[in-house]
Design an enzyme around this catalytic site. Structure first.
Site: not given
Length: 568
Positions: A310-311
């Site tokens: 994820d980011d």
């Protein structure tokens, strides 16, 4: 196939120029392999990796977003000079769908014009419902919780398929969906209606159907957020949530959807920035946990596809104030194959410089990156050169026209039927609702489409539409105005959608009026309004959801929806 494009989606002119270059410049050395070459996948990947510079290797494991409605010069430089592996599209990049599709075409032209001719992963978050980045002429679906409420997994299949078809026409070949987090904590506002169900098996079956539909459309599905975000209370955008459960509980609940999907060949999984201290013995995100990613995901679950973070700009990725470059390195060492950095060019640059140093000076780290690139190339080979290859270059001139045609002929009606099936009667004291003559009705919502749908059923109803804000404390002037309308009414049809609307709903009890609740997104807020005797759930916030909800309220049909989350 786009005119002038080879079987692998590479523009004919680019391919011919490249072959000409090889013929002219060859001095007897082994030819540099290219992605379109007709070689077995493993042999092709080995050949490409062996010829890659450190920069070309590292570029393939970056997944980046860009700022603005047109691709920035920075992102173009990443493609042309660093062999960028993946690009994520956000709503901020969208002016109109035709322009977006043309931009994707141009960026793929840059990528496939490099010496290895490797296409980009082009991804987005088009989950349906609450979370989606592509707007405009694309179809509106009610979201995962509505699919969990439907008695037919075929609804999940068709939703994945129709979302996938539209993405494919635009040139988006990868979707960071489905969200397979089990809705095990009803107070979880970060996931909530993005989940299919609080039941692991229901969530797994619907996730599997959604994946198969999207696979049929040619899209690379990415299940998220491994190993599970549904039991968390906090949002990993702002902190590192902690879930204190045993490995046995994880296996029997959070991992059930992954067990289904991995067995069926899901090609990609996204990690979550969530800590599982009772399992790992550490307060670190799953993104950097070797046990969760290597021991559990790779060895026990047998996953062979790509793992994407994820980011990394989310605070949950950085345990104890760790900087983003260190978090990126630790993610790779834990077993991730691609890192997502969505927003800030300076951060992207810092991570690049840090990791390139380790690639050049640390043999074991370079070997780990090569392993990751091999998986990336395997996924791209399957997508772009498989039995049904994804066309790298979208037909941007006709993409919107084709999307609209599909909606008119099949998808719009199919999705409306999904919506109708998902409507759930939760409390049925006044279902069907038949107002008395001269009964005074007031509609209250944060959505204009809800008011419009209500007034089509009850033309004489008063209405109050207040500004959308999800915070718990509603604005005082809204509370006062709503109170005045309710005092002079007989029945309130109230739209419950978030914590702020819950607070207004609670305030209505004092007036002693008949209150009918139509819940959107998640119905869990009804736990705090046990005095409401009539309530239905429609899950979505689109026109179709409100139309179906009022049809059920009026008694037009009896819905088949089942409650997908416990209201204890």
């Amino acid at each position: 196939m786009v005119r002038g494009v080879t079987a692998y989606g590479i523009p004919m002119a680019v391919r011919m120029l490249y072959l000409f270059f090889l013929a002219v410049c060859s001095t007897g050395a082994a030819a540099v392999p290219s992605f379109p070459d007709n070689l077995p996948a493993g042999q092709l990947a080995t050949g490409i990796i062996d010829h890659m510079s450190d920069e070309e290797l590292l570029g393939q494991v970056f997944f980046l977003g860009y700022i603005g409605k047109r691709p920035s010069d920075d992102i173009k430089q990443w493609i042309t000079h660093r062999n960028l592996g993946g690009l994520k599209i956000f709503s901020r990049n969208l002016d109109d769908l035709t322009s977006l599709s043309k931009d994707i075409y141009d960026l793929q032209l840059l990528a496939t014009g490099r010496r290895f001719g490797i296409p980009l992963f082009v991804s987005t978050d088009q989950e349906g419902g609450w979370v989606r980045h592509i707007f405009g002429e694309v179809i509106t679906v009610p979201g995962n919780l509505a699919l969990g409420a439907s008695p037919l997994p075929a609804d999940s299949f068709e939703t994945g398929y129709y979302i996938g078809i539209e993405l494919a026409l635009l040139g988006i070949n990868m979707n960071f969906a489905p969200t397979v987090d089990v809705y095990s904590n009803p107070d979880n506002t970060a996931i909530g209606p993005r989940s299919f169900s609080s039941d692991p098996v229901t969530a797994g079956l619907d996730a599997l159907a959604y994946y198969r539909g999207m696979k049929k459309a040619g899209i690379i599905c990415t299940a998220k957020h491994f190993p599970g975000h549904g039991a968390a209370l906090e949002d990993s955008h702002g902190c590192l949530p902690e879930i204190n459960i045993s490995e046995k509980q994880l296996w029997e609940r959070e991992l059930v959807p992954y067990r289904f999907l991995i067995r069926e060949g899901i090609p990609a999984i996204m990690t979550g920035h969530i800590a599982y201290p009772e399992i790992t013995g550490k307060h670190i995100p799953a993104t950097t946990s070797r046990f969760l990613l290597k021991t559990l995901l790779r060895e026990r679950l047998g996953f062979t596809g790509i793992v994407v973070t994820d980011d990394l700009e989310m605070y949950g990725a950085r345990r104890g104030g760790e900087n983003i470059p260190d978090a990126a390195k630790n993610a790779f060492l834990a077993g991730c194959d691609m890192i997502l950095i969505s927003h800030t060019p300076k951060v992207q640059e810092r991570v690049w410089n840090s990791l390139l140093h380790f690639v050049k000076n640390d043999g074991s780290f370079k070997a780990r990156i090569k392993e990751a690139v091999r998986r990336v190339l395997a996924c791209k080979t399957a997508a772009f050169k498989g039995d049904h290859p994804f066309p790298v270059f979208p037909d941007y001139e006709h993409a919107v026209e084709k999307i609209i045609r599909i909606q008119e002929t099949e998808s719009k009606e199919a999705v409306f039927q999904h919506v109708c099936r998902s409507v759930t009667i939760i409390r049925d004291a006044k279902v069907p609702y038949k107002p008395r003559k001269n009964e005074k009705i007031v509609l209250v919502s944060q959505y204009s489409d809800f008011i419009k749908a209500g007034r089509r059923r009850f033309p004489e109803a008063a209405a109050y539409e207040y500004s959308y804000y999800p915070s718990v404390t509603p604005k005082r002037n809204d509370c006062v105005s709503i109170g005045k309308l309710v005092r002079s009414s007989d029945t309130v049809i109230f739209h419950l959608v978030n914590p702020s609307s819950l607070e207004i709903l609670k305030s209505l009890r004092q007036f002693g009026k008949s209150v009918i609740v139509v819940s959107s997104l998640t119905p869990v807020y009804l736990r705090e309004a046990p005095w409401v005797e009539t309530a239905i759930a429609v899950y979505g916030t689109g026109e179709d959801s409100f139309k179906a909800g009022f049809a059920v309220l009026a008694g037009d049909y009896t819905p088949e929806g089942r409650l997908p989350v416990e209201l204890k």
